[in-house]
Design a protein around this motif. Structure first.
Motif, PDB file in Angstrom:
ATOM      1  N   MET A  74      79.392  14.259  31.320  1.00 43.93           N
ATOM      2  CA  MET A  74      78.731  13.291  32.182  1.00 43.93           C
ATOM      3  C   MET A  74      78.551  11.973  31.437  1.00 43.93           C
ATOM      4  N   ARG A  75      78.773  10.860  32.138  1.00 39.87           N
ATOM      5  CA  ARG A  75      78.553   9.527  31.583  1.00 39.87           C
ATOM      6  C   ARG A  75      77.753   8.712  32.592  1.00 39.87           C
ATOM      7  N   GLN A  76      76.709   8.068  32.106  1.00 37.43           N
ATOM      8  CA  GLN A  76      75.839   7.264  32.953  1.00 37.43           C
ATOM      9  C   GLN A  76      75.710   5.867  32.380  1.00 37.43           C
ATOM     10  N   SER A  77      75.660   4.900  33.274  1.00 40.13           N
ATOM     11  CA  SER A  77      75.510   3.513  32.856  1.00 40.13           C
ATOM     12  C   SER A  77      74.881   2.756  34.023  1.00 40.13           C
ATOM     13  N   GLN A  78      74.901   1.448  33.919  1.00 39.67           N
ATOM     14  CA  GLN A  78      74.405   0.601  35.001  1.00 39.67           C
ATOM     15  C   GLN A  78      75.281  -0.636  35.111  1.00 39.67           C
ATOM     16  N   PHE A  79      75.269  -1.218  36.299  1.00 40.98           N
ATOM     17  CA  PHE A  79      75.936  -2.494  36.501  1.00 40.98           C
ATOM     18  C   PHE A  79      75.148  -3.292  37.525  1.00 40.98           C
ATOM     19  N   ASP A  80      74.729  -4.459  37.123  1.00 45.80           N
ATOM     20  CA  ASP A  80      73.998  -5.356  38.014  1.00 45.80           C
ATOM     21  C   ASP A  80      72.771  -4.659  38.611  1.00 45.80           C
ATOM     22  N   GLY A  81      72.099  -3.849  37.789  1.00 48.56           N
ATOM     23  CA  GLY A  81      70.893  -3.158  38.232  1.00 48.56           C
ATOM     24  C   GLY A  81      71.138  -1.900  39.027  1.00 48.56           C
ATOM     25  N   ARG A  82      72.405  -1.531  39.263  1.00 50.43           N
ATOM     26  CA  ARG A  82      72.729  -0.332  40.034  1.00 50.43           C
ATOM     27  C   ARG A  82      73.221   0.761  39.096  1.00 50.43           C
ATOM     28  N   ASN A  83      72.859   2.004  39.415  1.00 50.58           N
ATOM     29  CA  ASN A  83      73.288   3.136  38.598  1.00 50.58           C
ATOM     30  C   ASN A  83      74.789   3.358  38.740  1.00 50.58           C
ATOM     31  N   LEU A  84      75.438   3.604  37.618  1.00 48.58           N
ATOM     32  CA  LEU A  84      76.880   3.874  37.566  1.00 48.58           C
ATOM     33  C   LEU A  84      77.046   5.217  36.872  1.00 48.58           C
ATOM     34  N   THR A  85      77.489   6.222  37.615  1.00 45.51           N
ATOM     35  CA  THR A  85      77.523   7.598  37.115  1.00 45.51           C
ATOM     36  C   THR A  85      78.890   8.202  37.374  1.00 45.51           C
ATOM     37  N   GLY A  86      79.299   9.116  36.484  1.00 45.93           N
ATOM     38  CA  GLY A  86      80.562   9.808  36.700  1.00 45.93           C
ATOM     39  C   GLY A  86      80.854  10.810  35.612  1.00 45.93           C
ATOM     40  N   LEU A  87      82.071  11.353  35.641  1.00 44.17           N
ATOM     41  CA  LEU A  87      82.519  12.352  34.683  1.00 44.17           C
ATOM     42  C   LEU A  87      83.813  11.890  34.033  1.00 44.17           C
ATOM     43  N   ILE A  88      83.914  12.099  32.734  1.00 42.46           N
ATOM     44  CA  ILE A  88      85.204  11.986  32.064  1.00 42.46           C
ATOM     45  C   ILE A  88      85.780  13.392  31.979  1.00 42.46           C
ATOM     46  N   VAL A  89      87.059  13.554  32.306  1.00 43.64           N
ATOM     47  CA  VAL A  89      87.647  14.881  32.441  1.00 43.64           C
ATOM     48  C   VAL A  89      88.955  14.957  31.666  1.00 43.64           C
ATOM     49  N   GLN A  90      89.238  16.162  31.203  1.00 43.65           N
ATOM     50  CA  GLN A  90      90.498  16.469  30.508  1.00 43.65           C
ATOM     51  C   GLN A  90      91.012  17.786  31.063  1.00 43.65           C
ATOM     52  N   LYS A  91      92.121  17.723  31.797  1.00 40.40           N
ATOM     53  CA  LYS A  91      92.705  18.938  32.369  1.00 40.40           C
ATOM     54  C   LYS A  91      93.506  19.692  31.307  1.00 40.40           C
ATOM     55  N   THR A  92      93.513  21.019  31.415  1.00 40.41           N
ATOM     56  CA  THR A  92      94.287  21.845  30.484  1.00 40.41           C
ATOM     57  C   THR A  92      95.465  22.531  31.167  1.00 40.41           C
ATOM     58  N   GLY A  93      95.645  22.273  32.460  1.00 41.88           N
ATOM     59  CA  GLY A  93      96.754  22.893  33.175  1.00 41.88           C
ATOM     60  C   GLY A  93      96.747  22.485  34.622  1.00 41.88           C
ATOM     61  N   PRO A  94      97.751  22.915  35.395  1.00 36.54           N
ATOM     62  CA  PRO A  94      97.868  22.488  36.793  1.00 36.54           C
ATOM     63  C   PRO A  94      96.848  23.131  37.732  1.00 36.54           C
TER      64      PRO A  94
END
Length: 756
Positions: A74-94
């Protein structure tokens, strides 16, 4: 049935009475329906958040046959006072698992964005955000995978996630839902806010059912003339009130459904990503309660209001013995409320105690509900002493002396709003000091980098110092050091000789030296020359760093010059040459030269070369999320309640003009200027409101003082905010009076002399 026929078939005048009553009840019912939707709205948002969560620790899902796991963080940040949230992902297969709302996870160099984030990046406003999302967009997230329509959420594919901070191996997205944890102060804010926001609504609904009471009494007197007895008259009044309440419920449901369709288009920071229309759904049990309670309230008030009225065939009179309102029973709620709160001193200071919930909640409700109960008695006694003055003043005073009940009841709703707002603001003062950081200078920026390579962590400081506009940059890079037996450990600071000279008085230093405290405090573990220890090292393909053996070099230099900033062990980079890929944690603090609101965005863009292993946040971003959510919900509710209070003033003022249109027309025909009538109407509203403001301020301060005593907090009042609240009440009076002028001009016309 006769009462229902009178309400519906009373001609244009009857329809006007019914319309005003129905609109008043409808506005209150719409707010109550919206309030019952809050629980489901929050639960639906939480459920979607849990459905896309990544399990870790004890919640980690077991390996599934045929599923290629995904490393995610999980990665969280902000931009212009708004929450910016998401996931960094690494796939290991199809055969990778998919989170809700996503057709495919991105590969390295690709990104999947929420519609709102995609739109923001393509707009001029998102110019500062684009460097962080330079990857190729391969899809958008469907609503089922978002908390709200305007949420800024992302999935970014990166080459390696497994060794980064917070990484976990995912075979299935989603974690079990868990309730929000609330300590005593947060729970108190919720209870106080709910009572302060809903009690005025109930007062307004009750007031709306009493509109046109004088005309109703005259109709009932006519019914007595044709043979109805007292019991039949009360049933007729109940039927008439029932029809108004039912029509009001229909209007309220229509207003709720109409407002429900508009809410998803509202994009404000307070809503934290907005609200889907599907989430605004009242609980059916509460809807059933509202549908039953509102007509019962209307009928009960209609019958109860006849207790002091003698409806005789030749007129309507008030019982002389009971004409003046009694005070003793009106004092019972505030006395009981004060007693309940006074017995709970300090109970909520350290945390939420179940034994204190009921008495504290009951005390808050009793104190706030006592405001509209006591206010009519105070208004009646106060206006009875008034007299003299200008013609407008005399007309207003005489009208209030004849009937102060309706204006006092409406003012009671405004007073509850004001008293609750004062108490809320006072309780928010210690809450802000607890849940917000003490040092909240907006320009100050902090940077974190966990489980990074040592070379990358050391490069962080150099990158930040090259930033234009940075005045001071302090960086701390540490590597975890553990004794060979694994029982003792210490965070070893790593830095250059120049950095050491800035922090200490040590001048003789060369790259490769390792400094230790000559006399470590509290038996702290300090390595010696030639000792074999364990060091955290980077571990590609693993979820976290591993421990490797390391022999401490002979260049160890014990010294008394190390400070708390350097720690008990300080190593220069060359001293760790014998470790393969040591893992480091870095923390930096950046202070800009000027007060630039976008400085934190510049820092975040400077961290783009480090990928998603480093993240920056302003100090003000560290506010507790639950406290922020409660504050935002209460802010939105306060605005809605304030608008409802203003609407109640307007509705009652219009009803008074409609009921007195013939008297106003007679006054105008006899030479009374319309401006005098307008000022009279203003005084009729202003006098009860002025009394209500005084009562509300006193009640709010008493309630706030008791709540601070319950929570064990220091007594402090924000007099500036209290003055703003009082000013808002005055503005509401002036605005409602101004909106009634067209109706007043029409009522004072010569046509008003005709008998309808």
């Amino acid at each position: 049935m006769l009462g229902a026929r009178l309400a519906i078939g009373g001609g244009r005048a009857g329809w006007g009475r019914l319309a005003l009553t129905a609109v008043g009840v409808g506005l209150g019912a719409a707010v109550l329906l919206a309030a019952t939707s809050v629980s489901h709205m929050l639960q639906a948002r939480d459920d979607r958040g849990y459905a896309r969560g990544i399990p870790s620790g004890e919640l980690k899902s077991p390996a599934l046959l045929g599923v290629d796991p995904v490393y995610a963080a999980m990665r969280q940040s902000q931009f212009d006072g708004r929450n910016l949230t998401g996931l960094i992902v690494q796939k290991t297969g199809p055969n990778a698992p998919l989170p809700p709302g996503v057709d495919r996870l991105p590969d390295a160099g690709e990104v999947v964005l929420s519609p709102a984030l995609k739109e923001l990046l393509s707009s001029p406003t998102g110019e500062l955000l684009r460097p962080r999302f330079a990857d190729r967009v391969v899809g958008t997230i469907d609503p089922v995978g978002l908390a709200g329509p305007h949420e800024l959420f992302f999935y970014v594919g990166v080459p390696t996630v497994s060794g980064q901070f917070g990484a976990t191996e995912v075979y299935r997205f989603g974690v079990p839902s868990s309730p929000r944890t609330l300590d005593g102060l947060l729970w108190l804010l919720i209870v106080l806010g709910t009572a302060a926001l809903l009690l005025p609504v109930i007062v307004f609904v009750a007031t709306s059912t009493r509109l046109a009471a004088a005309a109703r009494d005259r109709r009932l007197a006519a019914l007595r003339l044709v043979g109805a007895d007292g019991e039949q008259v009360r049933r007729i009044a109940a039927g008439e009130a029932f029809v108004g309440a039912v029509v009001g419920l229909v209007i309220g449901m229509a207003l709720f459904l109409a407002g429900r369709t508009v809410v998803p288009s509202i994009d404000v920071t307070a809503l934290q990503g907005g609200i889907f229309v599907e989430d605004i759904r009242p609980e059916w049990t509460l809807v059933a309660l509202i549908v039953i309670a509102v007509p019962l309230l209307a009928v009960g008030i209609a019958v109860f209001s006849l207790r002091r009225v003698m409806i005789e065939p030749l007129g309507v009179v008030r019982r002389a013995r009971d004409q003046r309102r009694k005070l003793w029973w009106r004092l019972a709620p505030p006395v009981l409320g004060i007693a309940l709160l006074a017995t709970q001193g300090g109970r909520l200071g350290g945390g939420l105690e179940g034994s204190s919930q009921l008495p504290v909640s009951a005390g808050i409700v009793l104190l706030l509900s006592s405001v509209p109960l006591v206010l009519p008695w105070i208004v009646e006694r106060f206006v009875s002493k008034l007299g003299g003055g200008s013609p407008a003043w005399q007309l207003a005073v005489r009208r209030l002396q004849l009937d102060s009940g309706t204006p006092a009841r409406v003012a009671g709703g405004v007073a509850v709003v004001l008293a609750g707002a004062i108490a809320l603001q006072t309780v928010f003062i210690p809450a802000e000091s607890r849940y917000q950081p003490a040092d909240a200078r907006p320009p100050s920026v902090s940077v974190n980098m966990a489980n990074a390579g040592l070379e990358q962590a050391l490069a962080l400081g150099a990158t930040l110092r090259k930033m234009p506009g940075a005045e001071t940059v302090t960086v701390s890079v540490t590597v975890q050091l553990v004794s060979a037996d694994g029982r003792d450990g210490i965070a070893m600071q790593v830095g250059t000789c120049d950095e050491l000279a800035r922090l200490t008085a040590i001048e003789q230093c060369r790259d490769g030296d390792l400094f230790t405290a000559a006399k470590p405090e509290n038996g702290e573990f300090v390595p010696t020359s030639g000792e074999r220890v364990l060091v955290a090292a980077d571990a590609p393909g693993r979820k976290q760093s591993k421990l490797v053996e390391w022999t401490v070099p002979a260049s160890v230099r014990p010294t008394h010059a190390l400070t708390s900033e350097t720690g008990a062990v300080y190593a220069t980079p060359a001293a760790l040459a014998g470790i393969t890929e040591p893992a480091a944690n870095a923390f930096a603090h950046v202070q800009p030269k000027s007060n630039d609101a976008n400085f934190v965005e510049y820092v975040r863009n400077a961290l783009v070369p480090f990928g998603w292993s480093a993240y920056a946040f302003a100090v003000t971003d560290g506010i507790d999320s639950t406290f922020t959510l409660i504050g935002r919900v209460l802010m939105i509710g306060s605005v809605i309640t304030l608008l409802l209070a203003a609407a109640s003033l307007l509705v009652v003022a219009l009803e008074q003009i409609r009921e007195r249109r013939r008297a106003l027309a007679v006054l105008a025909a006899n030479g009374v200027p319309r401006i005098v009538l307008a000022r009279s109407l203003l005084w009729q509203t202003a006098v009860p409101i002025a009394i209500a403001v005084v009562v509300a301020v006193a009640s709010g301060l008493v309630l706030a003082g008791l709540l601070l005593y319950v929570t064990g907090q220091r007594l402090a009042f924000d007099w500036t905010t209290i003055a703003v609240f009082v000013a808002a009440a005055i503005v509401a009076v002036l605005a409602s009076a101004g909106c009634t002028l067209p109706s007043l001009w029409q009522a004072a016309a010569a046509e008003g002399l005709r008998d309808e």
